[in-house]
Design an enzyme around this catalytic site. Structure first.
Site, PDB file in Angstrom:
ATOM      1  N   TYR A  37       6.470  13.279 -22.577  1.00  0.00           N
ATOM      2  CA  TYR A  37       5.782  13.227 -21.283  1.00  0.00           C
ATOM      3  C   TYR A  37       4.859  12.012 -21.142  1.00  0.00           C
ATOM      4  CZ  TYR A  37       7.662  17.897 -21.054  1.00  0.00           C
ATOM      5  OH  TYR A  37       8.519  18.972 -21.065  1.00  0.00           O
ATOM      6  N   ALA A  38       5.149  10.938 -21.829  1.00  0.00           N
ATOM      7  CA  ALA A  38       4.367   9.706 -21.712  1.00  0.00           C
ATOM      8  C   ALA A  38       4.850   8.939 -20.483  1.00  0.00           C
ATOM      9  CB  ALA A  38       4.504   8.859 -22.978  1.00  0.00           C
ATOM     10  N   ASN A  39       4.514   9.478 -19.320  1.00  0.00           N
ATOM     11  CA  ASN A  39       4.956   8.915 -18.052  1.00  0.00           C
ATOM     12  C   ASN A  39       3.827   9.041 -17.037  1.00  0.00           C
ATOM     13  OD1 ASN A  39       7.891   8.838 -18.888  1.00  0.00           O
ATOM     14  ND2 ASN A  39       7.558  11.046 -18.930  1.00  0.00           N
TER      15      ASN A  39
ATOM     16  N   ASP B  79       8.172   6.616 -20.666  1.00  0.00           N
ATOM     17  CA  ASP B  79       8.577   6.596 -22.070  1.00  0.00           C
ATOM     18  C   ASP B  79      10.056   6.224 -22.156  1.00  0.00           C
ATOM     19  OD1 ASP B  79      10.089   8.971 -21.542  1.00  0.00           O
ATOM     20  OD2 ASP B  79       8.433  10.243 -22.209  1.00  0.00           O
TER      21      ASP B  79
ATOM     22  N   HIS C 170       0.829  -1.192   0.000  1.00  0.00           N
ATOM     23  CA  HIS C 170       0.000   0.000   0.000  1.00  0.00           C
ATOM     24  C   HIS C 170       0.873   1.256   0.000  1.00  0.00           C
ATOM     25  CE1 HIS C 170      -3.031   2.770   2.091  1.00  0.00           C
ATOM     26  NE2 HIS C 170      -3.324   2.712   0.816  1.00  0.00           N
TER      27      HIS C 170
ATOM     28  N   HIS D  53       7.110  18.621 -14.298  1.00  0.00           N
ATOM     29  CA  HIS D  53       7.929  17.497 -14.761  1.00  0.00           C
ATOM     30  C   HIS D  53       9.168  17.288 -13.892  1.00  0.00           C
ATOM     31  CE1 HIS D  53       9.219  14.426 -17.505  1.00  0.00           C
ATOM     32  NE2 HIS D  53      10.342  15.058 -17.804  1.00  0.00           N
TER      33      HIS D  53
END
Length: 131
Positions: free
Chosen positions: A120-122, A28, A20, A98
């Site tokens: 920014y594919a995170n 990316d 948890h 970011h």
């Protein structure tokens, strides 16, 4: 908490060990990964596997109580942002700069590197509990 089996053994093991509040980053191909954080490199070539495919597979396996993403994704990758919002519709979403996002990866249990080349594919997934 893990729901069922993943195809990639290192990823399956990490998901099974998530507690948890633990963080798992789906990234990316260009996100810097801190040296002390476990790296699960799924990238085969540019674009393969896609970020969203990896995210979908992980969401099937991991109970997520919150997701964190860089605020820059909204402007720089609006199509990806919309797809991510759709997939995470029932999960609270936090937006951070970011640079903050990158700093947060240092506390992750693991970073899963995809072949995605979209800026920014995170996303950081915060593990929850099923009960």
């Amino acid at each position: 908490m893990k729901k069922r089996g993943l195809l990639n053994a290192p990823l399956s093991q990490v998901v099974a060990q998530m507690g948890h509040g633990d963080l798992l980053v789906i990234a990316d191909a260009g996100l810097p990964i801190p040296p002390a954080v476990q790296r699960i490199d799924l990238a085969v070539r540019p674009g393969l596997p896609p970020f969203l495919d990896v995210l979908d597979a992980v969401l099937e396996e991991l109970h997520v109580e919150k997701a964190i993403m860089a605020v820059e994704m909204m402007d720089r990758s609006p199509t990806l942002y919309a797809a991510l919002r759709e997939r995470l519709a029932s999960i609270p979403l936090e937006h951070v700069p970011h640079e903050t996002f990158k700093a947060m990866t240092a506390t992750a249990r693991a970073v899963v590197r995809t072949g995605e080349c979209t800026p920014y594919a995170n996303v950081i997934l915060v593990s929850g509990v099923i009960f």
